[in-house]
Design a protein around this motif. Structure first.
Motif, PDB file in Angstrom:
ATOM      1  N   ILE A 343       0.936  -1.147   0.007  1.00  0.00           N
ATOM      2  CA  ILE A 343      -0.041   0.161  -0.006  1.00  0.00           C
ATOM      3  C   ILE A 343       0.970   1.206  -0.168  1.00  0.00           C
ATOM      4  N   PHE A 344       1.833   1.183   0.944  1.00  0.00           N
ATOM      5  CA  PHE A 344       2.783   2.414   1.176  1.00  0.00           C
ATOM      6  C   PHE A 344       3.461   2.833  -0.156  1.00  0.00           C
ATOM      7  N   SER A 345       3.888   1.744  -0.919  1.00  0.00           N
ATOM      8  CA  SER A 345       4.613   1.468  -2.025  1.00  0.00           C
ATOM      9  C   SER A 345       4.125   2.065  -3.429  1.00  0.00           C
ATOM     10  N   MET A 346       2.635   2.153  -3.341  1.00  0.00           N
ATOM     11  CA  MET A 346       1.983   2.415  -4.397  1.00  0.00           C
ATOM     12  C   MET A 346       2.181   4.020  -4.939  1.00  0.00           C
ATOM     13  N   ALA A 347       2.320   4.321  -6.187  1.00  0.00           N
ATOM     14  CA  ALA A 347       2.601   5.617  -6.629  1.00  0.00           C
ATOM     15  C   ALA A 347       1.600   6.653  -6.227  1.00  0.00           C
ATOM     16  N   ALA A 348       0.395   6.260  -6.295  1.00  0.00           N
ATOM     17  CA  ALA A 348      -0.434   7.370  -5.902  1.00  0.00           C
ATOM     18  C   ALA A 348      -0.684   7.409  -4.342  1.00  0.00           C
ATOM     19  N   VAL A 349      -0.379   6.446  -3.588  1.00  0.00           N
ATOM     20  CA  VAL A 349      -0.370   6.614  -2.122  1.00  0.00           C
ATOM     21  C   VAL A 349       0.830   7.569  -1.631  1.00  0.00           C
ATOM     22  N   SER A 350       1.951   7.067  -2.435  1.00  0.00           N
ATOM     23  CA  SER A 350       3.324   7.557  -2.027  1.00  0.00           C
ATOM     24  C   SER A 350       3.366   9.165  -2.482  1.00  0.00           C
ATOM     25  N   ALA A 351       2.675   9.590  -3.309  1.00  0.00           N
ATOM     26  CA  ALA A 351       2.488  10.891  -4.032  1.00  0.00           C
ATOM     27  C   ALA A 351       1.750  11.787  -2.975  1.00  0.00           C
ATOM     28  N   GLY A 352       0.376  11.153  -2.629  1.00  0.00           N
ATOM     29  CA  GLY A 352      -0.239  11.795  -1.989  1.00  0.00           C
ATOM     30  C   GLY A 352      -0.021  12.235  -0.474  1.00  0.00           C
ATOM     31  N   GLY A 354       3.302  12.087   0.196  1.00  0.00           N
ATOM     32  CA  GLY A 354       4.639  12.433   0.443  1.00  0.00           C
ATOM     33  C   GLY A 354       5.905  11.340   0.450  1.00  0.00           C
ATOM     34  N   SER A 355       6.507  11.342  -0.416  1.00  0.00           N
ATOM     35  CA  SER A 355       7.447  10.041  -0.602  1.00  0.00           C
ATOM     36  C   SER A 355       8.134   9.776   0.904  1.00  0.00           C
ATOM     37  N   ALA A 356       8.728  10.947   1.395  1.00  0.00           N
ATOM     38  CA  ALA A 356       9.519  10.993   2.912  1.00  0.00           C
ATOM     39  C   ALA A 356       8.594  10.195   3.956  1.00  0.00           C
ATOM     40  N   ILE A 357       7.161  10.577   4.041  1.00  0.00           N
ATOM     41  CA  ILE A 357       6.576  10.017   4.963  1.00  0.00           C
ATOM     42  C   ILE A 357       6.328   8.290   4.614  1.00  0.00           C
ATOM     43  N   SER A 358       6.056   8.078   3.279  1.00  0.00           N
ATOM     44  CA  SER A 358       5.915   6.784   2.819  1.00  0.00           C
ATOM     45  C   SER A 358       7.185   5.819   3.290  1.00  0.00           C
ATOM     46  N   GLN A 359       8.166   6.451   3.050  1.00  0.00           N
ATOM     47  CA  GLN A 359       9.483   5.687   3.369  1.00  0.00           C
ATOM     48  C   GLN A 359       9.834   5.521   4.951  1.00  0.00           C
ATOM     49  N   GLN A 360       9.216   6.415   5.631  1.00  0.00           N
ATOM     50  CA  GLN A 360       9.282   6.311   6.992  1.00  0.00           C
ATOM     51  C   GLN A 360       8.362   5.123   7.482  1.00  0.00           C
ATOM     52  N   LEU A 361       7.196   5.170   6.991  1.00  0.00           N
ATOM     53  CA  LEU A 361       6.446   4.398   7.434  1.00  0.00           C
ATOM     54  C   LEU A 361       6.611   2.800   7.191  1.00  0.00           C
ATOM     55  N   ILE A 362       7.341   2.635   5.839  1.00  0.00           N
ATOM     56  CA  ILE A 362       7.879   1.334   5.445  1.00  0.00           C
ATOM     57  C   ILE A 362       8.896   1.165   6.336  1.00  0.00           C
ATOM     58  N   SER A 363       9.714   1.982   6.922  1.00  0.00           N
ATOM     59  CA  SER A 363      10.864   1.531   7.601  1.00  0.00           C
ATOM     60  C   SER A 363      10.396   1.080   8.831  1.00  0.00           C
ATOM     61  N   ALA A 364       9.263   1.748   9.500  1.00  0.00           N
ATOM     62  CA  ALA A 364       8.763   1.614  10.642  1.00  0.00           C
ATOM     63  C   ALA A 364       8.177  -0.029  10.916  1.00  0.00           C
ATOM     64  N   VAL A 365       7.213  -0.191   9.801  1.00  0.00           N
ATOM     65  CA  VAL A 365       6.902  -1.607   9.798  1.00  0.00           C
ATOM     66  C   VAL A 365       7.869  -2.551   9.346  1.00  0.00           C
TER      67      VAL A 365
END
Length: 582
Positions: A343-352, A354-365
C-alpha cells in the motif's frame, strides 16, 4: 552469461537462505530475524550483493500467495464456525478500534487528509500473517487455543486487506468514482468466489481424484503448483489480488479429502518462498533514512507496537480470557503487515502522503517485523511466569468460563496425548479439566491456552477438591502403573461409575492396566492419542461426521509439524529434541 545473470538473484537468495537457516539453528535465533538482517546487510542499501529487481519482488509475493493458500486449506466453513467468536467478534473490533486510533494519530502528526489518514491507519492495523504464523509454528501452538485465535484474526485481516488495496487504488478520487469502484470490486469479488468454488468442485476435485489413482507424487506436486498459480492469476487478472485467488482455492479444497496431500506436497515451496519474502522485506530497510529520521521512525515504531498491543490485549481481557492469553496475542500480532509495504509503495499513495512519509512508514513496519520475534519471546516467558502463579489454584472455573457440559472429563497428564484429548473436548464443547504434576509441562500447556490444574494426580484429596464426584470419565495420558495400582481400589470404591481410560505404549502394558479396571488405548498415531479422542467423542454423543472432520484436521496439523513420522520416531528413540519446521 546473460542467462546466468537472470538466475543470479535466485541463486543468491537460495544461498543466503541456506546459510541463515544453518546459523539460526546453531545459535537458536528465530530464522525471521536472520532473514530480515540478511536482506538488510546484503541488499541494495547494504553491501549491494542482492538487488531489488522484478525477480525478487515476484519471489517475495509468491511467498505470501502460497502462505494464503495454506491458510485457506485450514479454513473450511466448519472451521470458520468454530472460530466465529474471534473471526466475527474480536477481529473486526480490533481492526475498527486500532484503525481509527492510528488514522487519527496520522492526521494529527503528519496533517494527512482524511482519506489518506484512514488508509494509513487501517493499513497499520493489519498484522503480518507470515511473521505470526512462523512464531506460532516455532512454539508449536498451531492448534492450541492461542494459536487458533491468532489464526482467526489474521484471516479476517487478510480478507480486509484485499479491500484496502482497492481503496488505495482510488484514494484521492471523488466520492462518485470511489463508490463506483467499490461496487465494481464487490461484484468482481463475488464473481471470483463463485468461479473458484465452481472450479474447485467441478474441475479440481475430479482432477485430483484422477491423479491420486496413479499414486504419482510428482504429478500431484505439479498439479498443486498449477492450482495455486492459476487461481492467483485469475483474481489478479480481474484486478483484485493474487492472494485472494490463492486463499479462495485453499478454502475450497479444504472441504475435500485431498487437503493433507496438498499441504505436504506444497510445504517445501511455501517455506522456501517465505524465506525469500523475509529477505526481500529486510532489503526494504534503508539505514540512511532510519538514521536521518531516527526520531520519526522510532516514534512510528513505538506507536504501531504500543497501540496494537494495547487494543488487542484489552479486547482479549474484556472477553474474559486469561491474562497470559492476552499478553501472547497482543505481542504476537503487534507488528505491521506485508500488505502495508504494498500500500505505501503505490505511486498514488506515496505521492499523496509524500515520499518521505511513505519511506518512514515502510521503515517502521519493517522494523516492527524485525523486533516481533524478540518481543514475542519475552511475552511467552512473561505468560509462563503468570502461569506459574496459577500452580496453587485448584478451582478450574477460573480458567474455563464457558463449559457447556458441567460434568467435566478429567485428563491426567498434558503430554501430546493429553493435548490431543483437550483439543477434542474443547472443539466439541465438552468440559474438561487437565491435571499435570510436571512443572514445565503445566506451564507450557497453560500458556498455550489449555485448562490445566497443577497437582499430584496420586493425591485423592486433590481429586476431591477438583470435584471428581461430577466427572464423566478419567483419561490418563501419561500413566504411572505403580501409582495407578495403588489408588485404583480407592477410586473404584469412591467413584464406582467413573470410567477410566489410559494411553499405553504396548500390549503388555495394556494387559497390566486392564487388570486394574481401566480401558487401554495404544498412543501410536498422528497425533498420539487421536484414537482415544475419537472413541471418547463417539461415547459422548458426537456425530460420526464431526469426528471424521476432527480426525482429518488433527492429522493434517500433525503432519504440518512432523512431515516425516519415521524420522520423528528415530529422534524420539535417540532421546533428541524434534526439529520444528520453519
Amino acid at each position: 552469461m546473460h542467462e546466468f545473470a537472470l538466475l543470479t538473484p535466485t541463486v543468491l537468495l537460495l544461498s543466503v537462505g541456506f546459510m541463515v537457516i544453518l546459523i539460526c539453528r546453531l545459535t537458536r535465533v528465530s530464522p525471521i530475524i536472520g532473514f530480515l538482517l540478511a536482506g538488510l546487510v546484503l541488499g541494495p542499501h547494504g553491501m549491494g550483493l542482492i538487488h531489488d529487481t522484478e525477480t525478487t519482488h515476484l519471489l517475495a509475493e509468491l511467498g505470501v500467495v502460497f502462505l494464503l493458500f495454506d491458510i485457506g486449506l485450514h479454513f473450511s466453513t466448519k472451521s470458520a464456525w468454530s472460530m466465529r467468536r474471534d473471526l466475527f467478534g474480536l477481529a473486526p473490533m480490533q481492526m475498527l478500534i486500532t484503525g481509527v486510533i492510528l488514522a487519527s494519530t496520522m492526521k494529527f502528526i503528519f496533517g494527512m487528509s482524511g482519506d489518506f489518514a484512514l488508509l494509513t491507519g487501517f493499513a497499520l492495523a493489519l498484522s503480518s500473517t507470515a511473521v505470526v504464523m512462523q512464531i506460532i509454528g516455532d512454539l508449536r501452538q498451531n492448534e492450541s487455543p492461542v494459536g487458533k485465535s491468532a489464526k482467526a484474526m489474521l484471516i479476517f485481516q487478510d480478507t480486509l486487506a484485499i479491500f484496502l488495496l482497492i481503496f488505495a487504488d482510488t484514494v484521492g478520487s471523488n466520492e462518485t468514482e470511489l463508490a463506483h469502484l467499490v461496487l465494481t470490486t464487490l461484484l468482481k469479488t463475488i464473481i471470483a468466489i463463485i468461479l473458484v468454488v465452481a472450479l474447485g468442485k467441478y474441475v479440481l476435485t475430479p482432477l485430483l481424484r484422477l491423479v491420486t489413482r496413479y499414486n504419482d507424487p510428482e504429478m500431484f506436486t505439479v498439479l498443486g503448483l498449477v492450482i495455486v498459480m492459476v487461481t492467483a492469476a485469475m483474481t489478479d487478472y480481474a484486478g483484485l489480488s493474487l492472494t485472494l485467488g490463492a486463499f479462495l482455492a485453499g478454502m475450497v479444497l479444504a472441504e475435500t479429502p485431498f487437503r493433507i496431500l496438498l499441504q505436504n506436497e506444497l510445504r517445501p515451496f511455501r517455506s522456501l518462498l517465505m524465506a525469500f519474502f523475509f529477505i526481500s522485506t529486510g532489503m526494504m530497510l534503508e539505514p540512511a533514512i532510519i538514521i536521518a529520521n531516527g526520531d520519526v521512525v522510532l516514534s512510528l515504531l513505538l506507536l504501531i507496537l504500543s497501540v496494537k498491543a494495547a487494543v488487542i490485549g484489552a479486547l482479549i481481557f474484556i472477553s474474559r480470557r486469561p491474562a497470559h492469553h492476552a499478553i501472547q496475542l497482543a505481542f504476537f500480532l503487534a507488528q505491521g503487515s506485508e500488505f502495508a509495504f504494498v500500500i505505501f509503495s503505490m505511486a498514488a499513495v506515496s505521492a499523496g502522503m509524500g515520499s518521505a512519509i511513505s519511506q518512514q512508514l515502510i521503515s517502521a513496519v519493517a522494523l516492527s517485523m524485525l523486533v516481533t520475534p524478540i518481543f514475542s519471546g519475552i511475552a511467552y516467558r512473561w505468560s509462563l511466569n503468570i502461569c506459574q502463579s496459577l500452580k496453587g489454584i485448584t478451582n478450574v472455573s477460573i480458567y474455563d468460563n464457558s463449559p457447556v457440559n458441567k460434568q467435566p472429563v478429567f485428563i491426567v497428564g498434558m503430554n501430546e496425548v493429553g493435548k490431543t484429548l483437550a483439543r477434542a473436548f474443547r472443539e466439541h464443547n465438552i468440559s474438561y479439566i487437565a491435571i499435570e504434576h510436571d512443572r514445565n509441562r503445566f506451564l507450557e500447556a497453560t500458556a498455550a491456552g489449555y485448562v490445566v490444574a497443577y497437582g499430584n494426580p496420586g493425591d485423592l484429596r486433590f481429586w476431591n477438591t477438583l470435584g471428581a464426584d461430577n466427572a464423566r470419565a478419567v483419561c490418563v495420558a501419561s500413566p504411572r502403573y505403580e501409582i495407578t495400582k495403588e489408588i485404583s481400589p480407592v477410586i473404584q470404591k469412591l467413584y464406582p461409575r467413573l470410567k477410566r481410560y489410559v494411553a499405553v505404549n504396548d500390549s503388555d502394558e495394556a494387559q497390566r492396566f486392564m487388570a486394574l479396571g481401566t480401558i487401554p488405548f495404544h498412543n501410536k498415531g498422528a497425533p498420539p492419542g487421536l484414537e482415544m479422542a475419537c472413541f471418547l467423542l463417539s461415547e459422548f454423543g458426537v456425530s460420526h461426521s464431526a469426528i471424521e472432520d476432527f480426525q482429518e484436521e488433527e492429522h493434517g496439523a500433525y503432519l504440518e509439524i512432523h512431515p516425516d513420522p519415521v524420522l520423528d520416531e528415530r529422534y524420539e528413540e535417540q532421546g533428541e529434541e524434534l526439529p520444528v519446521n520453519n
